[in-house]
Scaffold this motif. Structure first.
Motif, PDB file in Angstrom:
ATOM      1  N   ARG A  62       8.159   7.059   1.592  1.00 18.00           N
ATOM      2  CA  ARG A  62       8.275   6.708   0.272  1.00 18.00           C
ATOM      3  C   ARG A  62       8.317   7.788  -0.723  1.00 18.00           C
ATOM      4  O   ARG A  62       7.795   8.747  -0.694  1.00 18.00           O
ATOM      5  CB  ARG A  62       7.400   5.749  -0.013  1.00 18.00           C
ATOM      6  N   HIS A  95      10.977   4.987  -5.156  1.00 13.38           N
ATOM      7  CA  HIS A  95       9.949   4.346  -5.729  1.00 13.38           C
ATOM      8  C   HIS A  95       9.729   4.770  -7.281  1.00 13.38           C
ATOM      9  O   HIS A  95       9.354   5.967  -7.213  1.00 13.38           O
ATOM     10  CB  HIS A  95       8.451   4.430  -5.202  1.00 13.38           C
ATOM     11  N   VAL A 152       9.319  -5.136  -0.384  1.00 12.35           N
ATOM     12  CA  VAL A 152       9.339  -3.974  -1.336  1.00 12.35           C
ATOM     13  C   VAL A 152       8.687  -4.306  -2.492  1.00 12.35           C
ATOM     14  O   VAL A 152       8.491  -5.666  -2.901  1.00 12.35           O
ATOM     15  CB  VAL A 152      10.809  -3.810  -1.331  1.00 12.35           C
ATOM     16  N   CYS A 159      16.041  -3.062  -8.072  1.00 11.61           N
ATOM     17  CA  CYS A 159      15.532  -3.521  -6.648  1.00 11.61           C
ATOM     18  C   CYS A 159      16.398  -4.441  -6.183  1.00 11.61           C
ATOM     19  O   CYS A 159      16.712  -4.386  -4.984  1.00 11.61           O
ATOM     20  CB  CYS A 159      14.273  -4.042  -7.038  1.00 11.61           C
ATOM     21  N   GLU A 204      10.920  -0.694  -6.610  1.00 13.02           N
ATOM     22  CA  GLU A 204      11.251   0.293  -5.356  1.00 13.02           C
ATOM     23  C   GLU A 204      12.794  -0.328  -5.180  1.00 13.02           C
ATOM     24  O   GLU A 204      13.334  -1.306  -5.524  1.00 13.02           O
ATOM     25  CB  GLU A 204      10.486   0.002  -4.117  1.00 13.02           C
ATOM     26  N   SER A 250       8.610   8.999  -4.591  1.00 14.23           N
ATOM     27  CA  SER A 250       7.923   8.356  -5.716  1.00 14.23           C
ATOM     28  C   SER A 250       8.218   9.346  -7.022  1.00 14.23           C
ATOM     29  O   SER A 250       8.199  10.485  -6.764  1.00 14.23           O
ATOM     30  CB  SER A 250       6.510   7.912  -5.739  1.00 14.23           C
TER      31      SER A 250
END
Length: 248
Positions: free
Chosen positions: A107, A161, A77, A18, A81, A109
């Motif tokens: 987003r 994500h 964030v 991240c 992520e 995921s």
């Protein structure tokens, strides 16, 4: 100036990826709530703005991180992520535009290694980019959101994500979020029963797997539908437990 804010606790498995993805930002602020792994040490490799505090709930904690930032714009964030180079480019373009005080970002995921395109997971527009003097997090203990005064735009490049890496993480998060969800419902005056918990679980499965088409995401779609149903079941069962405890 753009400040990226992150809250953490025991995120050593996620946080380096991240932080690497947002290392280009003008400022990175990390607010940790008692990590027992290497999270804090990893964060300090990327920023000097690492703070430690107690845990009051998601909304208040994220606003605390915002309050420690100095940028005109905030990008919030989560530790699991990733901001891709393409999203970085779109964010930088958005910051040069006039007329918007906040932006929603789609987003994308993943669940146990699969990027989910159904089951209510895509497109998952989340408001994460906003002018610091125009936006604020709600104080909800869970399912917090950002309230922005003014016009809100939408970006098109997804924020990646890693929602659930493996089943251990699924079970851990189901347990944590069902506890927080039960406490929130109790505070709102919602009450439960065993039959209600069972019905909520059944309906959650039907809605996720069939109505929101998680079936099209194959094995992981079925797994997601079951874990969503488990989360609903335990949330309302824990709510019932709270009721019984308070009535004694």
């Amino acid at each position: 100036m753009l400040s990226v804010v992150i809250i953490t606790k025991n995120e050593a498995g996620h946080i380096a990826r991240c932080l690497e993805s947002i290392s280009w930002a003008d400022e990175i602020v990390v607010l940790d709530s008692g990590s027992e792994d290497d999270t804090v040490a990893i964060c300090r490799r990327y920023t000097d703005n690492v703070y430690q505090t107690d845990w009051p709930g998601f909304g208040i904690q994220k606003q605390r991180a915002v309050d420690k930032a100095s940028g005109d714009w905030i990008l919030s964030v989560d530790a699991d992520e990733v901001v891709t180079p393409e999203l970085r480019s779109e964010i930088e373009t958005a910051l040069r535009q006039e007329g918007y005080n906040g932006y929603e970002i789609p987003r994308l995921s993943s669940y146990c290694g699969r990027q989910m395109r159904h089951g209510g997971w895509w497109p998952d527009h989340v408001l994460r980019l906003f002018r610091r003097d125009c936006g604020q997090f709600t104080d909800s203990v869970v399912h917090e959101r950002i309230i922005v005064q003014g016009q809100i735009g939408q970006l098109t490049t997804p924020l990646l994500h890693d929602a659930f890496i493996n089943l251990d993480e699924v079970l851990h998060k189901v347990n944590c979020y069902s506890t927080l969800g039960a406490e929130l419902l109790y505070q709102r005056g919602v009450r439960s029963s065993l039959s209600k918990a069972i019905l909520k679980a059944f309906w959650t499965f039907i809605r996720t797997y069939w109505l929101k088409a998680a079936i099209l995401d194959g094995r992981e779609g079925l797994m997601l539908s079951i874990s969503n149903a488990e989360g609903a079941y335990y949330k309302y069962l824990k709510l019932l437990e709270l009721q019984n405890r308070q009535s004694r």
